[in-house]
Motif scaffolding. Structure first.
Motif, PDB file in Angstrom:
ATOM      1  N   SER A   1      -9.434  -0.863  46.084  1.00  0.00           N
ATOM      2  CA  SER A   1      -9.892  -0.356  44.785  1.00  0.00           C
ATOM      3  C   SER A   1      -9.246  -1.123  43.643  1.00  0.00           C
ATOM      4  N   ALA A   2      -7.935  -1.402  43.809  1.00  0.00           N
ATOM      5  CA  ALA A   2      -7.252  -2.189  42.778  1.00  0.00           C
ATOM      6  C   ALA A   2      -7.862  -3.577  42.680  1.00  0.00           C
ATOM      7  N   GLY A   3      -8.219  -4.145  43.850  1.00  0.00           N
ATOM      8  CA  GLY A   3      -8.865  -5.455  43.823  1.00  0.00           C
ATOM      9  C   GLY A   3     -10.181  -5.429  43.071  1.00  0.00           C
ATOM     10  N   LEU A   4     -11.005  -4.400  43.362  1.00  0.00           N
ATOM     11  CA  LEU A   4     -12.269  -4.270  42.635  1.00  0.00           C
ATOM     12  C   LEU A   4     -12.038  -4.046  41.148  1.00  0.00           C
ATOM     13  N   TYR A   5     -11.011  -3.225  40.870  1.00  0.00           N
ATOM     14  CA  TYR A   5     -10.690  -2.966  39.461  1.00  0.00           C
ATOM     15  C   TYR A   5     -10.314  -4.262  38.751  1.00  0.00           C
ATOM     16  N   PHE A   6      -9.508  -5.089  39.441  1.00  0.00           N
ATOM     17  CA  PHE A   6      -9.126  -6.362  38.836  1.00  0.00           C
ATOM     18  C   PHE A   6     -10.313  -7.314  38.728  1.00  0.00           C
ATOM     19  N   VAL A   7     -11.259  -7.177  39.673  1.00  0.00           N
ATOM     20  CA  VAL A   7     -12.474  -7.990  39.549  1.00  0.00           C
ATOM     21  C   VAL A   7     -13.206  -7.654  38.255  1.00  0.00           C
ATOM     22  N   PHE A   8     -13.361  -6.349  38.005  1.00  0.00           N
ATOM     23  CA  PHE A   8     -14.047  -5.947  36.780  1.00  0.00           C
ATOM     24  C   PHE A   8     -13.227  -6.296  35.549  1.00  0.00           C
TER      25      PHE A   8
ATOM     26  N   ILE B   1     -12.275 -13.625  45.152  1.00  0.00           N
ATOM     27  CA  ILE B   1     -12.993 -13.594  46.432  1.00  0.00           C
ATOM     28  C   ILE B   1     -12.002 -13.518  47.587  1.00  0.00           C
ATOM     29  N   GLY B   2     -10.909 -14.284  47.497  1.00  0.00           N
ATOM     30  CA  GLY B   2      -9.879 -14.225  48.527  1.00  0.00           C
ATOM     31  C   GLY B   2      -9.251 -12.852  48.642  1.00  0.00           C
ATOM     32  N   LEU B   3      -9.032 -12.199  47.494  1.00  0.00           N
ATOM     33  CA  LEU B   3      -8.465 -10.848  47.500  1.00  0.00           C
ATOM     34  C   LEU B   3      -9.387  -9.866  48.208  1.00  0.00           C
ATOM     35  N   LEU B   4     -10.673  -9.938  47.906  1.00  0.00           N
ATOM     36  CA  LEU B   4     -11.624  -9.033  48.550  1.00  0.00           C
ATOM     37  C   LEU B   4     -11.713  -9.302  50.049  1.00  0.00           C
ATOM     38  N   LEU B   5     -11.771 -10.577  50.437  1.00  0.00           N
ATOM     39  CA  LEU B   5     -11.842 -10.905  51.860  1.00  0.00           C
ATOM     40  C   LEU B   5     -10.580 -10.438  52.588  1.00  0.00           C
ATOM     41  N   ALA B   6      -9.420 -10.634  51.965  1.00  0.00           N
ATOM     42  CA  ALA B   6      -8.170 -10.193  52.587  1.00  0.00           C
ATOM     43  C   ALA B   6      -8.161  -8.688  52.776  1.00  0.00           C
ATOM     44  N   THR B   7      -8.675  -7.952  51.791  1.00  0.00           N
ATOM     45  CA  THR B   7      -8.722  -6.485  51.909  1.00  0.00           C
ATOM     46  C   THR B   7      -9.623  -6.058  53.056  1.00  0.00           C
ATOM     47  N   VAL B   8     -10.785  -6.684  53.174  1.00  0.00           N
ATOM     48  CA  VAL B   8     -11.712  -6.334  54.254  1.00  0.00           C
ATOM     49  C   VAL B   8     -11.109  -6.675  55.609  1.00  0.00           C
ATOM     50  N   ILE B   9     -10.511  -7.854  55.711  1.00  0.00           N
ATOM     51  CA  ILE B   9      -9.918  -8.271  56.986  1.00  0.00           C
ATOM     52  C   ILE B   9      -8.774  -7.329  57.382  1.00  0.00           C
ATOM     53  N   LEU B  10      -7.921  -6.966  56.413  1.00  0.00           N
ATOM     54  CA  LEU B  10      -6.831  -6.049  56.700  1.00  0.00           C
ATOM     55  C   LEU B  10      -7.350  -4.686  57.153  1.00  0.00           C
ATOM     56  N   ALA B  11      -8.440  -4.231  56.523  1.00  0.00           N
ATOM     57  CA  ALA B  11      -9.021  -2.942  56.929  1.00  0.00           C
ATOM     58  C   ALA B  11      -9.516  -3.004  58.363  1.00  0.00           C
ATOM     59  N   ILE B  12     -10.177  -4.112  58.714  1.00  0.00           N
ATOM     60  CA  ILE B  12     -10.664  -4.259  60.093  1.00  0.00           C
ATOM     61  C   ILE B  12      -9.498  -4.324  61.076  1.00  0.00           C
ATOM     62  N   LEU B  13      -8.475  -5.111  60.728  1.00  0.00           N
ATOM     63  CA  LEU B  13      -7.309  -5.224  61.603  1.00  0.00           C
ATOM     64  C   LEU B  13      -6.607  -3.879  61.769  1.00  0.00           C
ATOM     65  N   LEU B  14      -6.484  -3.126  60.673  1.00  0.00           N
ATOM     66  CA  LEU B  14      -5.842  -1.820  60.749  1.00  0.00           C
ATOM     67  C   LEU B  14      -6.619  -0.881  61.656  1.00  0.00           C
ATOM     68  N   THR B  15      -7.944  -0.925  61.554  1.00  0.00           N
ATOM     69  CA  THR B  15      -8.777  -0.052  62.392  1.00  0.00           C
ATOM     70  C   THR B  15      -8.573  -0.366  63.873  1.00  0.00           C
ATOM     71  N   PHE B  16      -8.686  -1.665  64.224  1.00  0.00           N
ATOM     72  CA  PHE B  16      -8.511  -2.043  65.622  1.00  0.00           C
ATOM     73  C   PHE B  16      -7.085  -1.762  66.099  1.00  0.00           C
ATOM     74  N   SER B  17      -6.099  -2.002  65.220  1.00  0.00           N
ATOM     75  CA  SER B  17      -4.706  -1.755  65.600  1.00  0.00           C
ATOM     76  C   SER B  17      -4.465  -0.277  65.866  1.00  0.00           C
TER      77      SER B  17
END
Length: 578
Positions: A217-224, A25-41
């Motif tokens: 994608s790697a995070g989702l892959y590792f989730v599965f 869950i932390g990995l997925l949240l970190a990925t989403v947060i990084l994506a949002i930060l990258l977009t705004f940056s």
């Protein structure tokens, strides 16, 4: 199981709900947060770059205007000698690499002069008014031509010759000096360098976005992968529990051996059969326990045949067993050991012996019935003549002989009565009886014998057990068992009478500390006329065995030489049950 046989097992696999760990869950949240930060940056960087470009180009345009204004002052004195000094100044200034054009217009928007490659963008009247009256700076971006246009007020120290006018405009002040005129100058500057930087930022953002996408994608892959691993782990745990439950529930001993014949695993029934825990059996060679199975294990494994042998317990008792063997294979089909299935044949042997005994007793009963009738009638005649001779006796010795004949006839008649009871057992008179009452009556009848033999006797009291049985016949069985225990137990020994209630059965046990029995004596103890004592007919236990069978019960005997005996009567609570 041979190598070509494949077991077919349908294993019940429960459905598992999708659950993730905190790490996932932390990995997925970190990925989403990084994506949002990258977009705004990225958006912020692009805006910052555009603002930087705008400020830089405005400053450069103002610098050019200041140069032109300064040049107009310097060129004012040459105004009369040059056809159009401003045009010359504009042309020279427009030769810079990143300067596209310079255009000067009046307050009506008419082009006064221009140099370079002017843009097609036209200033509106409101734009001109705002620039001239308010002194504001107007910026425009021509993206098609990659040109940034800066428009502001331009103060000229000389009259500007309109390129489109064929005559000179010559206006002087009252002092004879040219009047200062205010116009609008537009300067077009190239934005290629800034566009390249912006594209680089966009490409960098796209690269980082792609990298984040790969990370996500790697995070989702590792989730599965995690879910699959969790399902596999759960399935393996369930399979292990499933296998262990089957192994522990089968009613035979199951032992696995490695390639050297050492014990690797053993189920609970195997532990009970050998009378040892698995910890003491682990790594022990099977031939130490069953030395007679060496040839069978090496030559007849994986055959349908079973091997009959005996296991000698720690108490020295020979336990009959049957052994079957099959090879233990790994996933590649290679033999890595053996699987032994060991059956305890004691109960089956006892059943066979009881069946054989019942068959013999039935045949003996038929014979005894005929013999008893033939003997009993002459016995009555012999007893009558013996009494007659006793009454006619003239001497004491004759009287003693007559009395001896009568007692011997009575003893023989008692034996014949026992034979008749054995041959023709009477019908049961069943009723609910209290075990406590039955034991109390037994104590009253047997207590004098215990005192005379100087034996210590104990029994269960206040059990509250109720049994459906024939009280007289059951009392006869208890008396026979206790008399045998008295004869087998030396003075100072102990005899115990116990009763236990189970779910559907009642267990009544007579235990003594006497001399015990050999295996041969144990096998023959219920046979008619078998007795180890000097007195008795040998019919007591045979009749007792018959009575218990009438009640749908059976005997359980545990004995060993010099270790006493325990004879247990096992009866159903309801005599009609089995």
């Amino acid at each position: 199981m041979t190598a070509h046989q494949n077991p077919k097992t349908v294993f019940p696999t429960p459905r598992l709900s999708f659950r993730t760990s905190r790490t996932v869950i932390g990995l997925l949240l970190a990925t989403v947060i990084l994506a949002i930060l990258l977009t705004f940056s990225t958006i912020e960087n692009i805006d910052r770059a555009e603002n930087h470009m705008r400020n830089f180009l405005i400053e450069k345009a103002e610098a050019i205007v200041h140069v032109l204004e300064a040049g107009s002052k310097t060129s004012a004195i040459h105004m009369m000698r040059s056809g159009n000094p401003l045009h010359t100044l504009l042309a020279e200034s427009s030769k810079e690499d990143d300067l596209v054009f310079i255009r000067v217009v009046d307050k009506s928007g008419n082009v006064i002069d221009e140099a370079g490659s002017p843009s097609q963008i036209v200033l509106s009247t409101s734009n001109l008014t705002s620039i001239l009256n308010e002194g504001s700076i107007l910026t425009q971006l021509d993206r098609d031509n990659a040109t940034f246009i800066v428009s502001k007020a331009f103060d000229s120290q000389f009259h500007i010759m309109n390129m489109h006018m064929m005559h000179d405009v010559n206006t002087t002040t009252a002092g004879g000096r040219p009047a200062e005129n205010t116009y609008v100058i537009s300067i077009g500057l190239l934005t290629r360098n800034f566009d390249a930087a912006r594209k680089q930022d966009v490409h960098h953002a796209m690269f980082m976005g792609a990298l984040l996408f790969l990370v996500g994608s790697a995070g989702l892959y590792f989730v599965f992968l995690y879910q699959d691993a969790r399902v596999a782990k759960s399935s393996l745990a369930n399979m292990r529990l499933y296998t262990e439950s089957i192994i522990e529930s089968i009613p035979v001993g199951l032992i696995t051996l490695d390639s050297d014949g050492r014990i690797v695993s053993c189920n609970h029934n195997g532990e009970e059969l050998f009378g040892r825990s698995f910890e003491t059996l682990r790594e022990k060679n099977i031939l130490e326990l069953l030395p007679s199975t060496s040839h069978y294990l090496t030559s007849n494994c994986d055959t349908a045949s079973e091997h009959a042998t005996e296991y000698t317990t720690a108490e020295g008792q020979a336990l009959p067993i049957r052994l079957s063997c099959s090879s233990l294979l790994n996933h590649e089909g290679s033999v890595i050991g053996k699987v032994l299935i060991i059956k305890d044949m004691s109960s089956i042997r006892d059943m066979e012996m009881q069946l054989e005994r019942s068959r013999k007793l039935a045949a003996l009963g038929k014979m005894a019935t005929g013999i008893a009738h033939e003997i009993r009638n002459p016995l009555g005649t012999l007893r009558g003549f013996a009494q007659f001779f006793g009454n006619q006796a003239t001497t004491i010795m004759e009287k003693q002989y007559a009395d001896l004949m009568v007692s011997e006839v009575d003893r023989l008649n008692q034996t014949v009565s026992g034979l008749l009871q054995f041959a023709r057992p009477r019908e049961l008179h069943l009723q609910d009886i209290s075990i406590d009452d039955l034991f109390a009556k037994t104590i009253v009848l047997m207590n004098p014998d215990f005192i005379d033999s100087r034996l210590h006797f104990t029994c269960s009291r206040d059990t509250g057990i109720i049994l459906n049985a024939d009280p007289d016949l059951l009392l006869q069985v208890l008396l026979n068992l206790l008399k045998n225990s008295i004869h087998a137990t030396p003075s100072g020994g102990e005899i115990t009478l116990l009763a236990e209630e189970e779910k559907s059965h009642i267990r009544i046990s007579v235990t003594d500390t006497g001399r015990g029995m050999t295996e041969k004596e144990r096998d023959q103890m219920f046979d008619p006329f078998f007795s180890t004592g000097k007195t008795g007919t040998g019919l007591g236990l045979a009749v007792s065995h018959q009575i218990i069978e009438q009640h749908n019960g059976f005997f359980e005997v545990r004995t060993a030489p010099d270790n006493g005996s325990t004879i247990t009567i096992i009866l159903p609570k309801k005599s009609g049950e089995k």
